[in-house]
Design a protein around this motif. Structure first.
Motif, PDB file in Angstrom:
ATOM      1  N   PRO A 148     -11.027  10.718  -0.036  1.00 25.28           N
ATOM      2  CA  PRO A 148     -10.541   9.542  -0.781  1.00 25.28           C
ATOM      3  C   PRO A 148      -9.156   9.076  -0.340  1.00 25.28           C
ATOM      4  N   GLN A 149      -8.481   9.847   0.494  1.00 24.67           N
ATOM      5  CA  GLN A 149      -7.177   9.421   1.011  1.00 24.67           C
ATOM      6  C   GLN A 149      -7.316   8.493   2.211  1.00 24.67           C
ATOM      7  N   TRP A 150      -8.507   8.405   2.781  1.00 23.36           N
ATOM      8  CA  TRP A 150      -8.686   7.569   3.971  1.00 23.36           C
ATOM      9  C   TRP A 150      -8.328   6.105   3.749  1.00 23.36           C
ATOM     10  N   PRO A 151      -8.710   5.484   2.602  1.00 20.79           N
ATOM     11  CA  PRO A 151      -8.304   4.078   2.410  1.00 20.79           C
ATOM     12  C   PRO A 151      -6.789   3.891   2.418  1.00 20.79           C
ATOM     13  N   ALA A 152      -6.056   4.831   1.798  1.00 20.67           N
ATOM     14  CA  ALA A 152      -4.593   4.720   1.796  1.00 20.67           C
ATOM     15  C   ALA A 152      -4.043   4.876   3.208  1.00 20.67           C
ATOM     16  N   GLU A 153      -4.632   5.789   3.977  1.00 25.47           N
ATOM     17  CA  GLU A 153      -4.195   5.966   5.357  1.00 25.47           C
ATOM     18  C   GLU A 153      -4.493   4.713   6.183  1.00 25.47           C
ATOM     19  N   ALA A 154      -5.652   4.109   5.914  1.00 27.04           N
ATOM     20  CA  ALA A 154      -6.012   2.888   6.639  1.00 27.04           C
ATOM     21  C   ALA A 154      -5.050   1.760   6.307  1.00 27.04           C
ATOM     22  N   ARG A 155      -4.655   1.658   5.032  1.00 27.88           N
ATOM     23  CA  ARG A 155      -3.714   0.600   4.664  1.00 27.88           C
ATOM     24  C   ARG A 155      -2.366   0.822   5.340  1.00 27.88           C
ATOM     25  N   ALA A 156      -1.911   2.095   5.385  1.00 29.68           N
ATOM     26  CA  ALA A 156      -0.630   2.377   6.033  1.00 29.68           C
ATOM     27  C   ALA A 156      -0.664   2.001   7.509  1.00 29.68           C
ATOM     28  N   ARG A 157      -1.834   2.148   8.113  1.00 25.97           N
ATOM     29  CA  ARG A 157      -1.953   1.887   9.550  1.00 25.97           C
ATOM     30  C   ARG A 157      -2.268   0.429   9.854  1.00 25.97           C
ATOM     31  N   TYR A 158      -3.105  -0.190   9.007  1.00 25.63           N
ATOM     32  CA  TYR A 158      -3.614  -1.518   9.329  1.00 25.63           C
ATOM     33  C   TYR A 158      -3.253  -2.579   8.289  1.00 25.63           C
ATOM     34  N   GLY A 159      -2.399  -2.237   7.331  1.00 28.65           N
ATOM     35  CA  GLY A 159      -2.160  -3.123   6.196  1.00 28.65           C
ATOM     36  C   GLY A 159      -1.637  -4.496   6.538  1.00 28.65           C
ATOM     37  N   ASN A 160      -1.016  -4.652   7.696  1.00 27.27           N
ATOM     38  CA  ASN A 160      -0.467  -5.952   8.075  1.00 27.27           C
ATOM     39  C   ASN A 160      -1.398  -6.744   8.978  1.00 27.27           C
TER      40      ASN A 160
END
Length: 279
Positions: A148-160
């Motif tokens: 469940p931490q993958w979405p947060a990691e994805a946002r940190a990496r691709y959020g912009n």
């Protein structure tokens, strides 16, 4: 108490004893409206000053100000000017009925605004979290290996990125049922890829091309996936240990085989997979 220009205000009753002979500016200040509005109401015959000076200046009587006060009150309820004219001038008009009808319109508007607010809250949360699912829901839908931490990691990496914004906008409109459909489509695709590899389907064949097209369609549920972007994903599947482990757990060598299928399909569409970029 000495009289002041804003003594009555837009919601208080005007003073009758000193209202005769007030100028447009004085009345505008008392009622909290603009001089332009008073000129407009005068021009359309909704509220005309009863007095004029010798040089033609408008002057309002106590009765004029009372009518203007009622106009302001009705306008604040949302009634249009022509409806206000009817309410004021037509003695047969059901004023209570008109106000009840306006109340119903206000209630409907409040409902629309509340739904808009809920939608905005979900959109904000989706941009911040990605998936609007609890950890338990994610595990149930995506399987026990899902982190469940993958979405947060994805946002940190691709959020912009544009793709994260597209993903968030789609996520905001989805619930568990919609995500289950997507997860089932991904799982079905994985099994089809494994079966094709087992059957000896060659990269570049029509069968492999169909699977590449299906992959792009399935994963476009997250964000629009171009062929060039798909080539980049194919590289990632083979080079990234996590992705490679996922596909090789389904079938050993599946990540490398699928990358060759994607590259062959890209060449068939005039794309050099060696130089393709995320676009």
């Amino acid at each position: 108490m000495p009289d002041t220009p804003d003594r009555a205000g837009a919601t208080g009753a005007p003073d009758a004893e000193d209202a005769d002979g007030l100028t447009v500016g004085q009345v505008a200040a008392r009622l909290g409206v603009t001089v332009r509005a008073l000129h407009h109401w005068d021009g359309i015959g909704l509220a005309r000053p009863s007095l004029r000076t010798a040089v033609g200046y408008r002057l309002y009587t106590a009765g004029d100000v009372e009518r203007l006060h009622r106009i302001v009150v009705y306008r604040e309820t949302g009634l249009g000017l022509e409806r206000i004219r009817t309410v004021l001038d037509d003695t047969t008009e059901d004023v209570t009925g008109a106000l009840r009808a306006q109340r119903a319109q206000v209630d409907a508007q409040i409902g629309r605004l509340e739904r808009l607010g809920t939608g905005l809250d979900r959109m904000i949360e989706a941009h911040e979290r990605g998936l609007l699912l609890t950890a338990a829901q994610q595990a149930e839908i995506f399987g026990p290996d899902w982190n469940p931490q993958w979405p947060a990691e994805a946002r940190a990496r691709y959020g912009n990125t544009t793709q994260w914004r597209q993903f968030a906008e789609r996520s905001a409109a989805r619930g568990p049922e919609q995500w289950q459909e997507i997860a089932d489509a991904v799982a079905g695709l994985d099994q089809s890829l494994a079966a094709a590899m087992d059957a000896g389907v060659a990269p570049g064949s029509p069968e492999a091309g169909d699977l590449v097209d299906r992959h792009r369609e399935v994963f476009s549920a997250y964000f629009p996936l171009t062929r060039r972007m798909q080539v980049c994903l194919g590289r990632l599947y083979e080079s990234d240990p996590g992705y490679r482990a996922h596909y090789d757990t389904i079938r050993p060598g599946l990540a490398a085989w699928f990358r060759r299928c994607v590259d062959a399909a890209a060449r068939a569409h005039g794309i050099d997979p060696d130089t393709a970029t995320w676009e």
